[in-house]
Motif scaffolding. Structure first.
Motif, short mmCIF file in Angstrom:
data_model
loop_
_atom_site.label_atom_id
_atom_site.label_comp_id
_atom_site.label_asym_id
_atom_site.label_seq_id
_atom_site.Cartn_x
_atom_site.Cartn_y
_atom_site.Cartn_z
N LEU A 168 -37.99 -35.62 5.55
CA LEU A 168 -37.27 -36.77 5.29
C LEU A 168 -37.25 -37.15 3.56
O LEU A 168 -36.52 -37.80 2.66
CB LEU A 168 -37.37 -38.08 6.11
N ALA A 188 -27.01 -43.82 2.05
CA ALA A 188 -28.55 -43.65 2.07
C ALA A 188 -28.72 -43.07 3.49
O ALA A 188 -29.56 -41.93 3.71
CB ALA A 188 -29.52 -44.72 1.93
N TYR A 189 -28.27 -43.56 4.59
CA TYR A 189 -28.51 -43.17 5.91
C TYR A 189 -27.89 -41.63 6.40
O TYR A 189 -28.47 -40.92 6.93
CB TYR A 189 -27.86 -44.03 7.02
N ILE A 201 -27.72 -39.38 3.78
CA ILE A 201 -28.72 -38.38 3.26
C ILE A 201 -29.80 -38.17 4.15
O ILE A 201 -30.16 -36.95 4.31
CB ILE A 201 -29.10 -38.92 1.53
N LEU A 202 -30.39 -39.20 4.61
CA LEU A 202 -31.72 -38.83 5.47
C LEU A 202 -31.32 -38.36 6.89
O LEU A 202 -32.03 -37.40 7.34
CB LEU A 202 -32.56 -40.24 5.78
N ALA A 203 -29.93 -38.50 7.25
CA ALA A 203 -29.72 -37.88 8.52
C ALA A 203 -29.28 -36.42 8.28
O ALA A 203 -29.83 -35.59 9.32
CB ALA A 203 -28.41 -38.73 8.94
N ARG A 209 -30.97 -34.57 5.99
CA ARG A 209 -31.99 -34.16 5.98
C ARG A 209 -33.07 -33.97 7.24
O ARG A 209 -33.48 -32.89 7.66
CB ARG A 209 -33.01 -34.93 5.07
N ALA A 210 -32.66 -34.85 8.28
CA ALA A 210 -33.31 -34.81 9.51
C ALA A 210 -32.78 -33.83 10.38
O ALA A 210 -33.28 -33.24 11.12
CB ALA A 210 -33.02 -36.30 10.37
#
Lengths: 197, 197
Positions: free
Chosen positions: B13, B130-131, B133-135, B137-138
Motif C-alpha cells: 500500500l 486516494a481510496y 489509488i490504494l484500492a 494497490r491492494a
C-alpha cells in the motif's frame, strides 16, 4: 508485481471499517502517530508536494481549543476522542519543492500563481488526509473524519504562526466502540457513478 | 478492534508502492475495475456524499480523446497505459443524499449553497481518488496519478451529458514496469510537517 492484500486486510481498510463517533478508553501514544505519518508520507502527491501540515491534538487543552471551533455535536466528539488530527494545507508548499522534488525546478511552476497553489494544496492535502485515514486503519485504529468546523477559527487557533496554512478537515482517532455504531449508509453499485469508455 | 495489516501489506500500500509512468503488457479487465470500485466505495466521505464520478478509459478511442486534453508527456502515458481513470466530481451530489444519507435531510444543508457544494465535492472526490489509488494497490495494481491536463477540455469531452460534473484528477492503472522507475523523491521526518499539541 506487488502482493495482493488478503481478505482480512481488505476488510480492515475498506469493507468492515466504519466511521466512529465514540471510542474505547484505550489510549493512542505518540509513537503510533509517528507510525501513521511513516506510512501516509509515502502516498503520492503531485510533484511530491506533500502540502499537508498536521496538528495532532492529544492534550485536553488542545482538544478544548479545537472543540471551541467546531459545530453541532462535533465538540463532544473531539473532547472525548483520544486524539483529533487537524489536516491543514500549506498554500506555499512550493517553497519546499527544491528539497522534495529535487530533479527539476518544480517551484517555478507555482511561483506567482496563487490560484494553482490553492487548488493543488486543497487536492493533495485531501489525498494525504485519505492516506492518513487508511494508514490509521492499517495500524488497527479507527477514525471519525469531520468537516463541520469554523476553518478560519481553527487557522487562528492553531496556525497563527504559519499564515500560509489553512485547515482542510479534521478527524478523531482511537479504538472504536463498536457498540455505538448505527447501521451503515448505502453504497451504490458500479453502474451508478462509474462508466467504462 | 480490527486486525492490523502485516508488513507485506503495508509495503504494497505505502512503503514499496511507486507511481508508474510505464506498465507491462498485462491487461486490466473490467472485472478488476469493478473490484476497485467495490473497495473504494466504502471509504468515508462527508455525509456519505460520494461525489466522485469515474470514467475508466480502456478503449483506444477514449484514451486518444483524453490524451488530446493532456499536457507535457502525459498524452503518451495515457495512450500506453492499460487504463486511465478520470476522477470527476459532481457539484450536485446533494441531489443523491436522500438515497445515500437517508436518516436525515442532508440535502437541505447544500441546497442553494454552490460554494459549499464546490468545496465539498472537491475535498471528498479527492479523498475518493486516494481510496481508488490504494484500492488498486491492494489488488496488486499500480497507478500513475496526474493533474497536468485541461480540465475544461476533459469536461467537454467526457462529461458533456453531466454539466454538474468537473474533472478533478486522472490516473493511469496497470501492472508497473519496475525497470522504468527513477529514484524515489524524499519524504521528510515527522517533525517537519507534524506537531503534537
Amino acid at each position: 508485481m506487488m502482493a495482493k492484500l488478503d481478505d482480512q486486510a481488505l476488510d480492515t481498510l475498506f469493507r468492515s471499517a466504519r466511521t466512529f463517533n465514540h471510542y474505547t478508553d484505550r489510549p493512542v501514544d505518540d509513537a503510533t502517530l509517528h507510525a501513521i505519518w511513516d506510512l501516509l508520507k509515502w502516498g503520492p502527491t503531485s510533484a511530491n508536494q506533500l502540502p499537508a501540515r498536521i496538528v495532532w491534538c492529544t492534550s485536553p487543552e488542545a482538544k478544548d481549543k479545537l472543540a471551541a471551533c467546531a459545530s453541532g455535536t462535533n465538540p463532544d466528539k473531539i473532547r472525548a476522542a483520544p486524539v483529533t488530527a487537524i489536516i491543514g494545507m500549506d498554500t506555499e508548499f512550493h517553497e519546499h519543492l527544491p528539497e522534495l522534488f529535487p530533479h527539476t525546478d518544480a517551484k517555478s511552476w507555482f511561483d506567482g500563481n496563487a490560484e494553482l497553489r490553492q487548488a493543488s494544496a486543497f487536492r493533495n492535502s485531501s489525498l494525504q488526509g485519505a492516506y492518513l485515514i487508511l494508514a490509521a486503519r492499517a495500524l488497527g485504529l479507527d477514525t471519525g473524519p469531520m468537516s463541520g468546523f469554523d476553518a478560519g477559527a481553527v487557522d487562528k487557533a492553531f496556525f497563527a504562526d504559519m499564515p500560509s496554512v489553512h485547515a482542510n478537515f479534521i478527524t478523531t482517532l482511537g479504538y472504536g466502540d463498536t457498540a455505538s455504531l448505527h447501521p451503515r449508509s448505502p453504497r451504490p453499485d458500479f453502474a451508478k457513478f462509474n462508466r467504462i469508455a
